[in-house]
Design a protein around this motif. Structure first.
Motif, short mmCIF file in Angstrom:
data_model
loop_
_atom_site.label_atom_id
_atom_site.label_comp_id
_atom_site.label_asym_id
_atom_site.label_seq_id
_atom_site.Cartn_x
_atom_site.Cartn_y
_atom_site.Cartn_z
N LEU A 47 0.82 -1.21 0.00
CA LEU A 47 0.00 0.00 0.00
C LEU A 47 0.86 1.26 0.00
O LEU A 47 0.54 2.23 -0.68
CB LEU A 47 -0.96 0.01 1.19
CG LEU A 47 -2.09 -1.00 1.13
CD1 LEU A 47 -2.91 -0.96 2.41
CD2 LEU A 47 -2.97 -0.74 -0.08
N CYS A 48 1.95 1.26 0.75
CA CYS A 48 2.82 2.44 0.77
C CYS A 48 3.43 2.69 -0.61
O CYS A 48 3.50 3.82 -1.07
CB CYS A 48 3.90 2.30 1.83
SG CYS A 48 5.00 0.88 1.62
N GLU A 49 3.84 1.62 -1.27
CA GLU A 49 4.42 1.74 -2.61
C GLU A 49 3.36 2.18 -3.62
O GLU A 49 3.61 3.02 -4.48
CB GLU A 49 5.02 0.40 -3.03
CG GLU A 49 5.73 0.42 -4.36
CD GLU A 49 6.35 -0.91 -4.69
OE1 GLU A 49 7.43 -1.20 -4.16
OE2 GLU A 49 5.75 -1.65 -5.48
N LYS A 50 2.17 1.64 -3.51
CA LYS A 50 1.09 1.95 -4.44
C LYS A 50 0.65 3.40 -4.34
O LYS A 50 0.41 4.06 -5.36
CB LYS A 50 -0.11 1.04 -4.16
CG LYS A 50 -1.30 1.31 -5.02
CD LYS A 50 -2.45 0.40 -4.68
CE LYS A 50 -3.67 0.73 -5.52
NZ LYS A 50 -4.80 -0.11 -5.20
N TYR A 51 0.50 3.93 -3.13
CA TYR A 51 -0.02 5.27 -2.95
C TYR A 51 1.04 6.37 -2.93
O TYR A 51 0.69 7.55 -2.81
CB TYR A 51 -0.88 5.34 -1.68
CG TYR A 51 -2.19 4.63 -1.86
CD1 TYR A 51 -3.18 5.15 -2.66
CD2 TYR A 51 -2.42 3.41 -1.24
CE1 TYR A 51 -4.39 4.49 -2.84
CE2 TYR A 51 -3.62 2.74 -1.41
CZ TYR A 51 -4.60 3.29 -2.21
OH TYR A 51 -5.79 2.63 -2.39
N CYS A 52 2.30 6.01 -3.06
CA CYS A 52 3.37 7.03 -3.12
C CYS A 52 3.33 7.71 -4.49
O CYS A 52 3.57 7.08 -5.51
CB CYS A 52 4.74 6.39 -2.89
SG CYS A 52 6.08 7.60 -2.96
N PRO A 53 3.02 9.02 -4.54
CA PRO A 53 2.91 9.70 -5.83
C PRO A 53 4.25 9.87 -6.54
O PRO A 53 4.29 10.06 -7.75
CB PRO A 53 2.30 11.05 -5.47
CG PRO A 53 2.71 11.29 -4.06
CD PRO A 53 2.76 9.93 -3.42
N ALA A 54 5.35 9.79 -5.79
CA ALA A 54 6.67 10.00 -6.37
C ALA A 54 7.40 8.70 -6.69
O ALA A 54 8.47 8.72 -7.29
CB ALA A 54 7.52 10.83 -5.41
N GLY A 55 6.84 7.57 -6.30
CA GLY A 55 7.52 6.29 -6.54
C GLY A 55 8.79 6.15 -5.74
O GLY A 55 9.77 5.57 -6.19
N ALA A 56 8.79 6.68 -4.52
CA ALA A 56 10.00 6.70 -3.69
C ALA A 56 10.18 5.47 -2.83
O ALA A 56 11.23 5.30 -2.22
CB ALA A 56 9.98 7.95 -2.81
N ILE A 57 9.17 4.59 -2.77
CA ILE A 57 9.24 3.43 -1.87
C ILE A 57 9.29 2.14 -2.67
O ILE A 57 8.53 1.96 -3.63
CB ILE A 57 8.02 3.41 -0.92
CG1 ILE A 57 8.03 4.67 -0.06
CG2 ILE A 57 8.05 2.17 -0.04
CD1 ILE A 57 6.85 4.78 0.87
N ALA A 58 10.18 1.25 -2.27
CA ALA A 58 10.28 -0.08 -2.89
C ALA A 58 10.03 -1.13 -1.81
O ALA A 58 10.65 -1.12 -0.76
CB ALA A 58 11.67 -0.29 -3.49
N VAL A 59 9.08 -2.03 -2.10
CA VAL A 59 8.71 -3.08 -1.16
C VAL A 59 9.07 -4.43 -1.76
O VAL A 59 8.87 -4.66 -2.95
CB VAL A 59 7.20 -3.03 -0.84
CG1 VAL A 59 6.80 -4.16 0.10
CG2 VAL A 59 6.82 -1.70 -0.24
N SER A 60 9.59 -5.32 -0.94
CA SER A 60 9.92 -6.66 -1.38
C SER A 60 8.75 -7.60 -1.11
O SER A 60 8.12 -7.52 -0.05
CB SER A 60 11.16 -7.17 -0.63
OG SER A 60 11.40 -8.51 -0.92
#
Length: 73
Positions: A47-60
């Motif tokens: 969810l954090c990766e999906k809703y980040c408008p800047a694409g700053a989070i990568a989840v494994s």
């Protein structure tokens, strides 16, 4: 594993990742940047990766599997 990386150069400090995290894994710091505070609680829900408008989070997708142990008496 859960959250692999947060790119603070891309982060716009909107707080969406903190808001949408169902396990309270992320917390904002003084500059409103998301900090990974409880990585062991991350469920890799993305969810954090999906809703980040800047694409700053990568989840494994790989989660740490811990053995189930009995309670000690």
């Amino acid at each position: 594993m859960g959250i692999r990386h947060i790119d603070y150069d891309k982060c716009v400090r909107c707080g969406r990742c903190v808001t949408y995290c169902p396990q309270d894994v992320l917390r904002p710091d003084e500059e409103k940047r998301p900090l990974i505070t409880y990585l062991q609680d991350c469920q890799s829900c993305f969810l954090c990766e999906k809703y980040c408008p800047a694409g700053a989070i990568a989840v494994s997708a790989d989660r740490e599997r811990r053995p189930i142990l009995p309670w000690k008496i």
